[in-house]
Design a protein around this motif. Structure first.
Motif, PDB file in Angstrom:
ATOM      1  N   UNK A 258       0.830  -1.193   0.000  1.00 47.27           N
ATOM      2  CA  UNK A 258       0.000   0.000   0.000  1.00 47.27           C
ATOM      3  C   UNK A 258       0.877   1.261   0.000  1.00 47.27           C
ATOM      4  N   UNK A 259       0.255   2.392  -0.236  1.00 45.23           N
ATOM      5  CA  UNK A 259       0.944   3.678  -0.175  1.00 45.23           C
ATOM      6  C   UNK A 259       0.726   4.289   1.197  1.00 45.23           C
ATOM      7  N   UNK A 260       1.796   4.787   1.799  1.00 49.77           N
ATOM      8  CA  UNK A 260       1.705   5.434   3.112  1.00 49.77           C
ATOM      9  C   UNK A 260       1.475   6.924   2.924  1.00 49.77           C
ATOM     10  N   UNK A 261       0.404   7.425   3.501  1.00 51.04           N
ATOM     11  CA  UNK A 261       0.058   8.846   3.394  1.00 51.04           C
ATOM     12  C   UNK A 261      -0.062   9.418   4.802  1.00 51.04           C
ATOM     13  N   UNK A 262       0.693  10.458   5.078  1.00 57.05           N
ATOM     14  CA  UNK A 262       0.729  11.094   6.395  1.00 57.05           C
ATOM     15  C   UNK A 262      -0.424  12.091   6.509  1.00 57.05           C
ATOM     16  N   UNK A 263      -1.296  11.882   7.493  1.00 58.99           N
ATOM     17  CA  UNK A 263      -2.417  12.807   7.684  1.00 58.99           C
ATOM     18  C   UNK A 263      -2.127  13.883   8.719  1.00 58.99           C
ATOM     19  N   UNK A 264      -0.934  13.849   9.337  1.00 62.38           N
ATOM     20  CA  UNK A 264      -0.580  14.918  10.262  1.00 62.38           C
ATOM     21  C   UNK A 264      -0.477  14.461  11.703  1.00 62.38           C
ATOM     22  N   UNK A 265      -0.649  15.394  12.644  1.00 64.86           N
ATOM     23  CA  UNK A 265      -0.517  15.088  14.076  1.00 64.86           C
ATOM     24  C   UNK A 265      -1.594  14.129  14.575  1.00 64.86           C
ATOM     25  N   UNK A 266      -1.375  13.638  15.787  1.00 63.68           N
ATOM     26  CA  UNK A 266      -2.285  12.652  16.362  1.00 63.68           C
ATOM     27  C   UNK A 266      -3.695  13.210  16.511  1.00 63.68           C
ATOM     28  N   UNK A 267      -3.813  14.487  16.846  1.00 61.29           N
ATOM     29  CA  UNK A 267      -5.148  15.071  17.031  1.00 61.29           C
ATOM     30  C   UNK A 267      -5.858  15.228  15.694  1.00 61.29           C
ATOM     31  N   UNK A 268      -5.357  16.117  14.838  1.00 62.33           N
ATOM     32  CA  UNK A 268      -6.077  16.425  13.598  1.00 62.33           C
ATOM     33  C   UNK A 268      -6.015  15.270  12.616  1.00 62.33           C
TER      34      UNK A 268
ATOM     35  N   UNK B 200      -9.004  10.117  10.211  1.00 63.27           N
ATOM     36  CA  UNK B 200      -9.018   8.675   9.955  1.00 63.27           C
ATOM     37  C   UNK B 200     -10.120   7.921  10.695  1.00 63.27           C
ATOM     38  N   UNK B 201     -10.561   8.423  11.824  1.00 63.10           N
ATOM     39  CA  UNK B 201     -11.445   7.628  12.669  1.00 63.10           C
ATOM     40  C   UNK B 201     -12.886   7.647  12.168  1.00 63.10           C
ATOM     41  N   UNK B 202     -13.742   6.736  12.665  1.00 61.17           N
ATOM     42  CA  UNK B 202     -15.143   6.716  12.234  1.00 61.17           C
ATOM     43  C   UNK B 202     -15.776   8.105  12.337  1.00 61.17           C
ATOM     44  N   UNK B 203     -16.485   8.479  11.289  1.00 61.51           N
ATOM     45  CA  UNK B 203     -17.043   9.817  11.198  1.00 61.51           C
ATOM     46  C   UNK B 203     -16.139  10.768  10.459  1.00 61.51           C
ATOM     47  N   UNK B 204     -14.865  10.411  10.313  1.00 55.66           N
ATOM     48  CA  UNK B 204     -13.919  11.232   9.564  1.00 55.66           C
ATOM     49  C   UNK B 204     -13.997  10.931   8.074  1.00 55.66           C
ATOM     50  N   UNK B 205     -13.479  11.834   7.261  1.00 59.02           N
ATOM     51  CA  UNK B 205     -13.652  11.706   5.802  1.00 59.02           C
ATOM     52  C   UNK B 205     -12.823  10.609   5.146  1.00 59.02           C
ATOM     53  N   UNK B 206     -11.840  10.051   5.857  1.00 64.20           N
ATOM     54  CA  UNK B 206     -10.995   9.018   5.257  1.00 64.20           C
ATOM     55  C   UNK B 206     -11.361   7.612   5.715  1.00 64.20           C
ATOM     56  N   UNK B 207     -12.292   7.506   6.636  1.00 68.51           N
ATOM     57  CA  UNK B 207     -12.632   6.195   7.191  1.00 68.51           C
ATOM     58  C   UNK B 207     -13.444   5.372   6.199  1.00 68.51           C
ATOM     59  N   UNK B 208     -12.995   4.130   5.977  1.00 68.14           N
ATOM     60  CA  UNK B 208     -13.698   3.173   5.101  1.00 68.14           C
ATOM     61  C   UNK B 208     -13.984   3.773   3.724  1.00 68.14           C
ATOM     62  N   UNK B 209     -12.981   4.500   3.204  1.00 72.59           N
ATOM     63  CA  UNK B 209     -13.113   5.130   1.899  1.00 72.59           C
ATOM     64  C   UNK B 209     -11.831   4.848   1.116  1.00 72.59           C
TER      65      UNK B 209
ATOM     66  N   UNK C 169      -6.795  15.030  -1.539  1.00 71.02           N
ATOM     67  CA  UNK C 169      -7.849  15.375  -0.584  1.00 71.02           C
ATOM     68  C   UNK C 169      -7.265  16.064   0.639  1.00 71.02           C
ATOM     69  N   UNK C 170      -6.176  15.537   1.177  1.00 69.01           N
ATOM     70  CA  UNK C 170      -5.582  16.085   2.392  1.00 69.01           C
ATOM     71  C   UNK C 170      -5.015  17.471   2.158  1.00 69.01           C
ATOM     72  N   UNK C 171      -4.563  17.747   0.935  1.00 66.24           N
ATOM     73  CA  UNK C 171      -3.952  19.044   0.640  1.00 66.24           C
ATOM     74  C   UNK C 171      -4.965  20.154   0.413  1.00 66.24           C
TER      75      UNK C 171
END
Length: 204
Positions: free
Chosen positions: A167-177, A182-191, A201-203
């Motif tokens: 897979x490709x590793x994509x950094x989404x940033x700090x642990x908070x944001x 990534x978590x359920x309800x977030x725009x990257x979850x199960x997508x 998308x992240x940019x």
């Protein structure tokens, strides 16, 4: 490097299979005990071992938490995970199967509170186990797995594992944001997104 997988349900077992196929060694643990892991060990061969949770935490160089969110608190020995890379691959759902209200925090920030001193990275939580099982070897553009965390070196280590899995590793940033993305309800979850799609998308 030995990867400890804590939790051997569908997603944990799938991760173990593709890690071993990629040439990694794994130590597996679950709530029921090592005696329940015989069939999976027979499938995985000599690259896999079974252990108690405490033993796996001690033996592994890197740990992946893949248990129900509420069962993770106090599960790992504090001394065993201090200064060790710990991947939070869990998702916090309510009893109704909806994203849990965490008061604006990411679930990984809560896990970091439970395990002070661990080098926590949010990763490997956004993909359905069936996609995880086959997408890394499928033709075409690689799908993205994400890393979020405050320890840049730890994220690099996890990114290397992600690439080994195909897979490709994509950094989404700090642990908070980044964790919230990534978590359920977030725009990257199960997508499922390709590396280019995820990066675009992240940019935004």
């Amino acid at each position: 490097m030995i990867t400890g997988i804590i939790g051997t349900g569908r997603i944990g077992s799938t991760l173990a299979r593709i890690l071993v196929a990629a040439g990694h060694r794994v130590v597996l643990a679950n709530a029921s005990g090592p005696h329940t892991l015989g069939p999976l060990l027979a499938e995985l061969g000599s690259a896999a071992q079974a252990a108690t949770v405490a033993e796996a935490a001690e033996r592994a160089d890197l740990l992946v938490l893949m248990v129900p969110f509420d069962s993770a608190r106090g599960l790992l020995p504090q001394d065993a995970v201090r200064d060790k890379v710990l991947i939070d691959a869990m998702n916090a759902f309510s009893g109704r199967g909806e994203p849990r209200d965490l008061g604006g925090r990411s679930s990984s920030e809560i896990v970091a509170d439970w395990y002070p001193g661990a080098r926590l990275v949010k990763s490997l939580n956004t993909m359905h186990f069936e996609t995880l099982a086959f997408a890394g070897t499928a033709p075409g553009d690689r799908l993205a797995h994400y890393t979020a965390g405050d320890d840049e070196k730890a994220k690099e280590i996890v990114a290397g594992i992600i690439k080994d899995l195909g897979f490709a590793a994509v950094d989404t940033g700090p642990l908070h944001s980044g964790g919230i993305l990534q978590q359920p309800g977030g725009p990257l979850f199960n997508r499922p997104l390709t590396e280019a799609q995820a990066t675009e998308w992240i940019s935004r």
